[in-house]
Design an enzyme around this catalytic site. Structure first.
Site, PDB file in Angstrom:
ATOM      1  N   THR A  12      37.331  33.711  48.591  1.00  0.00           N
ATOM      2  CA  THR A  12      37.268  33.940  50.171  1.00  0.00           C
ATOM      3  C   THR A  12      36.238  34.886  50.799  1.00  0.00           C
ATOM      4  O   THR A  12      35.700  35.521  50.121  1.00  0.00           O
ATOM      5  CB  THR A  12      38.672  34.789  50.204  1.00  0.00           C
ATOM      6  OG1 THR A  12      39.836  34.300  49.822  1.00  0.00           O
ATOM      7  CG2 THR A  12      38.883  35.446  51.340  1.00  0.00           C
TER       8      THR A  12
ATOM      9  N   VAL B  12      50.885  30.335  52.415  1.00  0.00           N
ATOM     10  CA  VAL B  12      50.227  31.158  53.274  1.00  0.00           C
ATOM     11  C   VAL B  12      49.786  32.599  52.681  1.00  0.00           C
ATOM     12  O   VAL B  12      50.910  33.146  52.286  1.00  0.00           O
ATOM     13  CB  VAL B  12      50.949  31.502  54.562  1.00  0.00           C
ATOM     14  CG1 VAL B  12      49.889  32.276  55.600  1.00  0.00           C
ATOM     15  CG2 VAL B  12      50.970  30.073  55.409  1.00  0.00           C
TER      16      VAL B  12
HETATM   17  N1  ASP Z   1      43.332  36.523  49.258  1.00  0.00           N
HETATM   18  C1  ASP Z   1      43.025  34.981  49.221  1.00  0.00           C
HETATM   19  C2  ASP Z   1      44.617  34.262  49.110  1.00  0.00           C
HETATM   20  O1  ASP Z   1      45.285  34.821  48.230  1.00  0.00           O
HETATM   21  C3  ASP Z   1      42.448  34.733  48.026  1.00  0.00           C
HETATM   22  C4  ASP Z   1      41.200  35.058  47.686  1.00  0.00           C
HETATM   23  O2  ASP Z   1      40.694  36.290  48.390  1.00  0.00           O
HETATM   24  O3  ASP Z   1      40.102  34.789  47.118  1.00  0.00           O
HETATM   25  O4  ASP Z   1      44.654  33.532  49.693  1.00  0.00           O
END
Ligand code: ASP
Length: 310
Positions: free
Chosen positions: A167, A196
């Site tokens: 992310t 989500v």
């Molecule tokens: N926080 C993101 C999610 O769970 C994943 C990530 O941070 O890589 O959608």
């Protein structure tokens, strides 16, 4: 006039050795893009949006092109942007077939009375705003396809998910002293269709308040949501902690309370910043005071001079 600051992250988790240089050059490019905007007097919202666009267009990162796939083998993306001046924010969730979800999130913030648009409504809004539709296949890299095939059973396992992160996010303070944050993701690999995560949720994937500072988070989304990580860290800061202490306290609370791992970037309204993570790694970069700093592993901090003349 404030000295501008930008901090970006390219996701918390475990980065394969052969991909480290790609991640590092990606975070540097994103930070410098945002910094250029700030240097020319641009506002924090535009700086974080444009930094995130750089990531969304880079296949190394799990956002836009390069997003991980859900259990149906499709890309569904979440993004959020927030303006610290008046706490307005815009987000989209489970959107498909657009290249830059962060741009759509900004349009939600600026052109609607709402904070979050999802699925079909978000697509219709995108169309109405003239955002081109791209074929879903165009957002999928060979690497994500291969990983999807190999990891079909790992979606519910937070530890396995650490390998699927990437992310992206950015936080900034502009020359007027305004703060903003932006976060964008393809989510976690092999998630259920329609899942989500934290990224689209205000106070979880990000938060920005001129009275305190701006945060963008990454990590296991369900854990981040349980503790509303971004707002929790700002709360610790309001209680008198430094940026670093507040970030550590938030990550530690998530680890001890819900066994969740992740990372954060945080800049306060005086320009103090930090990049912290409880996962093995997180790619990050920051520009302030004539220096670009970046790293991937704990304690790693490479410093390079940059032109910061205003
Ligand atoms: N926080 C993101 C999610 O769970 C994943 C990530 O941070 O890589 O959608």
């Amino acid at each position: 006039m404030m000295k501008p600051v930008i901090v970006v992250h390219g996701g918390a988790g475990v980065i394969r050795k052969e991909k480290e240089s790609g991640y590092l050059s990606g975070v540097k490019r994103a930070a410098l893009r945002g910094y250029d905007i700030l240097k020319q007097g641009g506002n924090a919202v535009t700086a974080v949006e444009e930094a995130v666009v750089v990531f969304e267009n880079d296949p190394h990162f799990n956002a836009g092109y390069g997003s991980v796939l859900n259990e149906d083998g499709e890309v569904e993306m979440d993004a959020i942007i927030m303006d610290g001046r008046d706490l307005t924010s815009g987000a989209v969730s489970a959107v498909k077939c657009i290249a830059n979800p962060i741009k759509l999130a900004r349009l939600v913030m600026e052109k609607t009375d709402h904070i979050l648009l999802t699925c079909k409504g978000a697509s219709l809004f995108a169309k109405a705003q003239g955002i081109p539709e791209v074929p879903g296949e165009q957002l999928i890299t060979e690497f994500s396809r291969e990983r999807w095939k190999k990891n079909l059973k790992s979606a519910s396992n937070p530890v396995a998910c650490q390998f699927g992160l990437g992310t992206v996010g950015a936080v900034a303070v502009d020359t007027q002293g305004n703060v903003a944050s932006a976060t964008s993701t393809g989510g976690i690999i092999n998630k259920m269709a329609g899942r989500v995560g934290d990224t689209a949720c205000i106070g979880c994937g990000g938060y920005a308040d001129n009275n305190i500072g701006a945060i963008s988070t990454t990590g296991h989304g369900e854990s981040i949501m349980k503790v509303t990580l971004a707002r929790l860290i700002l709360h610790y800061m309001e209680k008198g902690m430094s940026t670093e202490e507040a970030a550590d306290a938030g990550l530690n609370y998530m680890k001890t309370r819900v066994d969740g791992y992740g990372g954060v970037i945080f800049v306060n309204n005086s320009g103090e910043w930090t990049a912290k993570f409880s996962t093995e790694q997180m790619s990050w970069a920051a520009v302030k005071d004539g220096q670009l700093q970046c790293g991937i592993s704990t304690g790693e901090n490479k410093t390079e001079p940059v032109d910061t003349s205003l």
